[in-house]
Design a protein around this motif. Structure first.
Motif, PDB file in Angstrom:
ATOM      1  N   ASN A  27     -15.235   7.636 -12.414  1.00  0.00           N
ATOM      2  CA  ASN A  27     -14.777   9.017 -12.429  1.00  0.00           C
ATOM      3  C   ASN A  27     -15.874   9.902 -13.000  1.00  0.00           C
ATOM      4  O   ASN A  27     -16.377   9.659 -14.086  1.00  0.00           O
ATOM      5  N   GLN A  28     -16.253  10.943 -12.263  1.00  0.00           N
ATOM      6  CA  GLN A  28     -17.315  11.825 -12.706  1.00  0.00           C
ATOM      7  C   GLN A  28     -16.881  12.746 -13.839  1.00  0.00           C
ATOM      8  O   GLN A  28     -17.711  13.405 -14.463  1.00  0.00           O
ATOM      9  N   THR A  29     -15.584  12.790 -14.120  1.00  0.00           N
ATOM     10  CA  THR A  29     -15.069  13.549 -15.255  1.00  0.00           C
ATOM     11  C   THR A  29     -14.976  12.635 -16.459  1.00  0.00           C
ATOM     12  O   THR A  29     -14.227  11.664 -16.453  1.00  0.00           O
ATOM     13  N   GLY A  30     -15.753  12.922 -17.490  1.00  0.00           N
ATOM     14  CA  GLY A  30     -15.763  12.081 -18.678  1.00  0.00           C
ATOM     15  C   GLY A  30     -14.797  12.561 -19.732  1.00  0.00           C
ATOM     16  O   GLY A  30     -14.556  13.753 -19.894  1.00  0.00           O
ATOM     17  N   ILE A  31     -14.230  11.609 -20.455  1.00  0.00           N
ATOM     18  CA  ILE A  31     -13.374  11.913 -21.601  1.00  0.00           C
ATOM     19  C   ILE A  31     -14.223  11.848 -22.863  1.00  0.00           C
ATOM     20  O   ILE A  31     -14.914  10.857 -23.109  1.00  0.00           O
ATOM     21  N   THR A 246     -25.840  16.936 -18.145  1.00  0.00           N
ATOM     22  CA  THR A 246     -26.659  18.082 -18.497  1.00  0.00           C
ATOM     23  C   THR A 246     -27.406  17.848 -19.805  1.00  0.00           C
ATOM     24  O   THR A 246     -28.068  18.750 -20.314  1.00  0.00           O
ATOM     25  N   ALA A 247     -27.283  16.646 -20.371  1.00  0.00           N
ATOM     26  CA  ALA A 247     -28.029  16.249 -21.562  1.00  0.00           C
ATOM     27  C   ALA A 247     -28.537  14.822 -21.334  1.00  0.00           C
ATOM     28  O   ALA A 247     -28.084  14.125 -20.422  1.00  0.00           O
ATOM     29  N   ARG A 248     -29.469  14.388 -22.159  1.00  0.00           N
ATOM     30  CA  ARG A 248     -30.091  13.080 -21.961  1.00  0.00           C
ATOM     31  C   ARG A 248     -29.171  11.942 -22.409  1.00  0.00           C
ATOM     32  O   ARG A 248     -28.639  11.974 -23.511  1.00  0.00           O
ATOM     33  N   PRO A 249     -28.990  10.898 -21.578  1.00  0.00           N
ATOM     34  CA  PRO A 249     -28.247   9.710 -22.013  1.00  0.00           C
ATOM     35  C   PRO A 249     -29.116   8.856 -22.930  1.00  0.00           C
ATOM     36  O   PRO A 249     -30.215   8.448 -22.555  1.00  0.00           O
ATOM     37  N   MET A 250     -28.641   8.600 -24.125  1.00  0.00           N
ATOM     38  CA  MET A 250     -29.402   7.838 -25.107  1.00  0.00           C
ATOM     39  C   MET A 250     -29.004   6.365 -25.142  1.00  0.00           C
ATOM     40  O   MET A 250     -29.821   5.497 -25.407  1.00  0.00           O
ATOM     41  N   ASP A 251     -27.733   6.096 -24.904  1.00  0.00           N
ATOM     42  CA  ASP A 251     -27.264   4.711 -24.919  1.00  0.00           C
ATOM     43  C   ASP A 251     -26.026   4.615 -24.051  1.00  0.00           C
ATOM     44  O   ASP A 251     -25.361   5.626 -23.773  1.00  0.00           O
ATOM     45  N   LEU A 252     -25.720   3.389 -23.608  1.00  0.00           N
ATOM     46  CA  LEU A 252     -24.541   3.178 -22.773  1.00  0.00           C
ATOM     47  C   LEU A 252     -23.948   1.807 -23.058  1.00  0.00           C
ATOM     48  O   LEU A 252     -24.606   0.932 -23.619  1.00  0.00           O
ATOM     49  N   ALA A 253     -22.697   1.636 -22.679  1.00  0.00           N
ATOM     50  CA  ALA A 253     -22.002   0.363 -22.839  1.00  0.00           C
ATOM     51  C   ALA A 253     -20.852   0.324 -21.849  1.00  0.00           C
ATOM     52  O   ALA A 253     -20.368   1.372 -21.390  1.00  0.00           O
ATOM     53  N   LEU A 254     -20.420  -0.873 -21.490  1.00  0.00           N
ATOM     54  CA  LEU A 254     -19.248  -1.060 -20.643  1.00  0.00           C
ATOM     55  C   LEU A 254     -18.296  -2.004 -21.347  1.00  0.00           C
ATOM     56  O   LEU A 254     -18.709  -2.946 -22.035  1.00  0.00           O
ATOM     57  N   ASN A 255     -16.985  -1.753 -21.169  1.00  0.00           N
ATOM     58  CA  ASN A 255     -16.014  -2.683 -21.728  1.00  0.00           C
ATOM     59  C   ASN A 255     -15.623  -3.715 -20.677  1.00  0.00           C
ATOM     60  O   ASN A 255     -16.174  -3.741 -19.562  1.00  0.00           O
ATOM     61  N   GLN A 257     -13.141  -3.914 -18.797  1.00  0.00           N
ATOM     62  CA  GLN A 257     -12.573  -3.323 -17.586  1.00  0.00           C
ATOM     63  C   GLN A 257     -13.622  -2.532 -16.795  1.00  0.00           C
ATOM     64  O   GLN A 257     -13.308  -1.871 -15.812  1.00  0.00           O
ATOM     65  N   LEU A 258     -14.896  -2.617 -17.247  1.00  0.00           N
ATOM     66  CA  LEU A 258     -16.018  -1.925 -16.614  1.00  0.00           C
ATOM     67  C   LEU A 258     -15.904  -0.400 -16.682  1.00  0.00           C
ATOM     68  O   LEU A 258     -16.483   0.305 -15.856  1.00  0.00           O
ATOM     69  N   ASN A 259     -15.159   0.106 -17.668  1.00  0.00           N
ATOM     70  CA  ASN A 259     -15.238   1.526 -17.963  1.00  0.00           C
ATOM     71  C   ASN A 259     -16.566   1.789 -18.659  1.00  0.00           C
ATOM     72  O   ASN A 259     -17.012   0.999 -19.498  1.00  0.00           O
ATOM     73  N   LEU A 269     -20.024  11.436 -27.016  1.00  0.00           N
ATOM     74  CA  LEU A 269     -19.797  10.135 -26.392  1.00  0.00           C
ATOM     75  C   LEU A 269     -18.714  10.286 -25.340  1.00  0.00           C
ATOM     76  O   LEU A 269     -17.596  10.703 -25.640  1.00  0.00           O
ATOM     77  N   TYR A 270     -19.050   9.958 -24.074  1.00  0.00           N
ATOM     78  CA  TYR A 270     -18.117  10.073 -22.966  1.00  0.00           C
ATOM     79  C   TYR A 270     -17.650   8.701 -22.515  1.00  0.00           C
ATOM     80  O   TYR A 270     -18.414   7.734 -22.509  1.00  0.00           O
ATOM     81  N   LYS A 271     -16.404   8.660 -22.065  1.00  0.00           N
ATOM     82  CA  LYS A 271     -15.863   7.485 -21.389  1.00  0.00           C
ATOM     83  C   LYS A 271     -15.607   7.854 -19.938  1.00  0.00           C
ATOM     84  O   LYS A 271     -14.901   8.817 -19.648  1.00  0.00           O
ATOM     85  N   HIS A 272     -16.171   7.086 -19.006  1.00  0.00           N
ATOM     86  CA  HIS A 272     -15.972   7.306 -17.571  1.00  0.00           C
ATOM     87  C   HIS A 272     -15.206   6.115 -17.007  1.00  0.00           C
ATOM     88  O   HIS A 272     -15.672   4.981 -17.043  1.00  0.00           O
ATOM     89  N   GLN A 273     -14.018   6.423 -16.498  1.00  0.00           N
ATOM     90  CA  GLN A 273     -13.105   5.385 -16.021  1.00  0.00           C
ATOM     91  C   GLN A 273     -13.562   4.822 -14.693  1.00  0.00           C
ATOM     92  O   GLN A 273     -13.988   5.551 -13.788  1.00  0.00           O
ATOM     93  N   LEU A 274     -13.534   3.482 -14.569  1.00  0.00           N
ATOM     94  CA  LEU A 274     -13.802   2.844 -13.282  1.00  0.00           C
ATOM     95  C   LEU A 274     -12.659   3.175 -12.331  1.00  0.00           C
ATOM     96  O   LEU A 274     -11.484   3.028 -12.664  1.00  0.00           O
ATOM     97  N   ILE A 275     -13.003   3.645 -11.135  1.00  0.00           N
ATOM     98  CA  ILE A 275     -11.981   4.001 -10.136  1.00  0.00           C
ATOM     99  C   ILE A 275     -11.651   2.795  -9.294  1.00  0.00           C
ATOM    100  O   ILE A 275     -12.541   2.137  -8.767  1.00  0.00           O
TER     101      ILE A 275
END
Length: 275
Positions: A27-31, A246-255, A257-259, A269-275
């Motif tokens: 999902n391109q909309t982050g929480i 619109t800002a630089r990604p510094m780190d990432l992780a997946l749980n 469920q691949l979110n 910190l954004y969470k992007h849900q796997l569709i």
């Protein structure tokens, strides 16, 4: 921390690239799970998901690691106040936590549940991105000095993240803050086995930072100066843009469920849900 809200990020792809989205879609909309810019983490730069709806965040000048509860308003320190210039958090199989402090040229280890890049294998061998000496240093358990596992001089400098290949025991992925490539390198080899530089639609990585691998050998890269997250499918050296910001990604992780969780240099910190 403000209440959890939904925020739309910048769309990543244009029409010619719509077919380059890979096997998964997020999902391109982050929480927003945390907004450290309005709290106590200046220059937030790393995130780790230990599970149980919690995540750890560090800041470059914060001096300690904080633990946050998803959707919660409070956070607690999980290290002491001696860890300035932390860039990454890593855990071994016994849940010991490792942090770096490049201003002091050292790596710290913290026992489980204690109120630039490292990697640790199942034999407790520690690998360190030694920026000043253009090498990956290897420190065996109980050793008093390190040895050079990979010499990157003349190929890449300013090493950043390290990621052990989960499928081949003698290989490691290396990113660099000043380059445009993520390397897969066999220990002791003079040159890398694989160079991941190209991104679909005619671009290249720019200052790739965090790297992670999940699900069938897919590699995920925080493409810092392109303001996006890129994935490389197993056995492919062509990256696919999956998220843009619109800002630089510094780190990432997946749980599990691949979110996808992405920490930006604006402190969010954004969470992007796997569709």
């Amino acid at each position: 921390m403000p209440a959890t809200t939904a925020v739309t990020t910048t769309t990543t792809t244009t029409a010619p690239c719509d077919s380059c989205t890979g096997n998964y879609t997020w999902n391109q909309t982050g929480i927003i799970l945390a907004d450290t810019a309005s709290s106590t983490i200046p220059q937030a730069c790393c995130v780790f998901l230990p599970g149980n709806d919690t995540f750890h965040i560090c800041g470059h000048t914060l001096r300690f690691v904080q633990s946050w509860v998803t959707g919660g308003a409070s956070r607690t320190a999980v290290t002491n106040n001696t860890g300035n210039h932390i860039d990454y958090i890593r855990f071994n199989k016994d849940e010991n936590m490792y942090t770096n402090a490049h201003d002091k040229n050292l790596v710290r280890r913290y026992a489980p549940n204690f109120a630039d890049g490292t990697a640790v294998d199942d034999s407790y061998t520690l690998y360190i991105a030694d920026q000043d000496n253009n090498r990956v240093a290897k420190l065996d358990q109980n050793a008093t000095s390190s040895v050079t596992s990979i010499n990157t001089n003349g190929i890449t400098s300013k090493l950043s993240a390290l990621l052990l290949n989960p499928f081949v025991s003698n290989q490691i992925y290396i990113s660099g803050d000043t380059g445009n490539t993520v390397y897969l390198w066999t220990f002791v080899a003079a040159t890398p086995s694989i160079t991941n530089t190209q991104v679909n639609c005619g671009s290249t990585l720019q200052a790739p930072r965090s790297i992670e691998m999940y699900a069938f050998g897919n590699l995920y890269v925080a493409d810092q100066n392109n303001f996006q997250v890129v994935t490389y499918s197993a056995n492919s050296t062509m990256g696919t843009i999956i998220l843009s910001f619109t800002a630089r990604p510094m780190d990432l992780a997946l749980n599990s469920q691949l979110n996808l969780y992405v920490l930006l240099d604006n402190g969010k910190l954004y969470k992007h849900q796997l569709i």
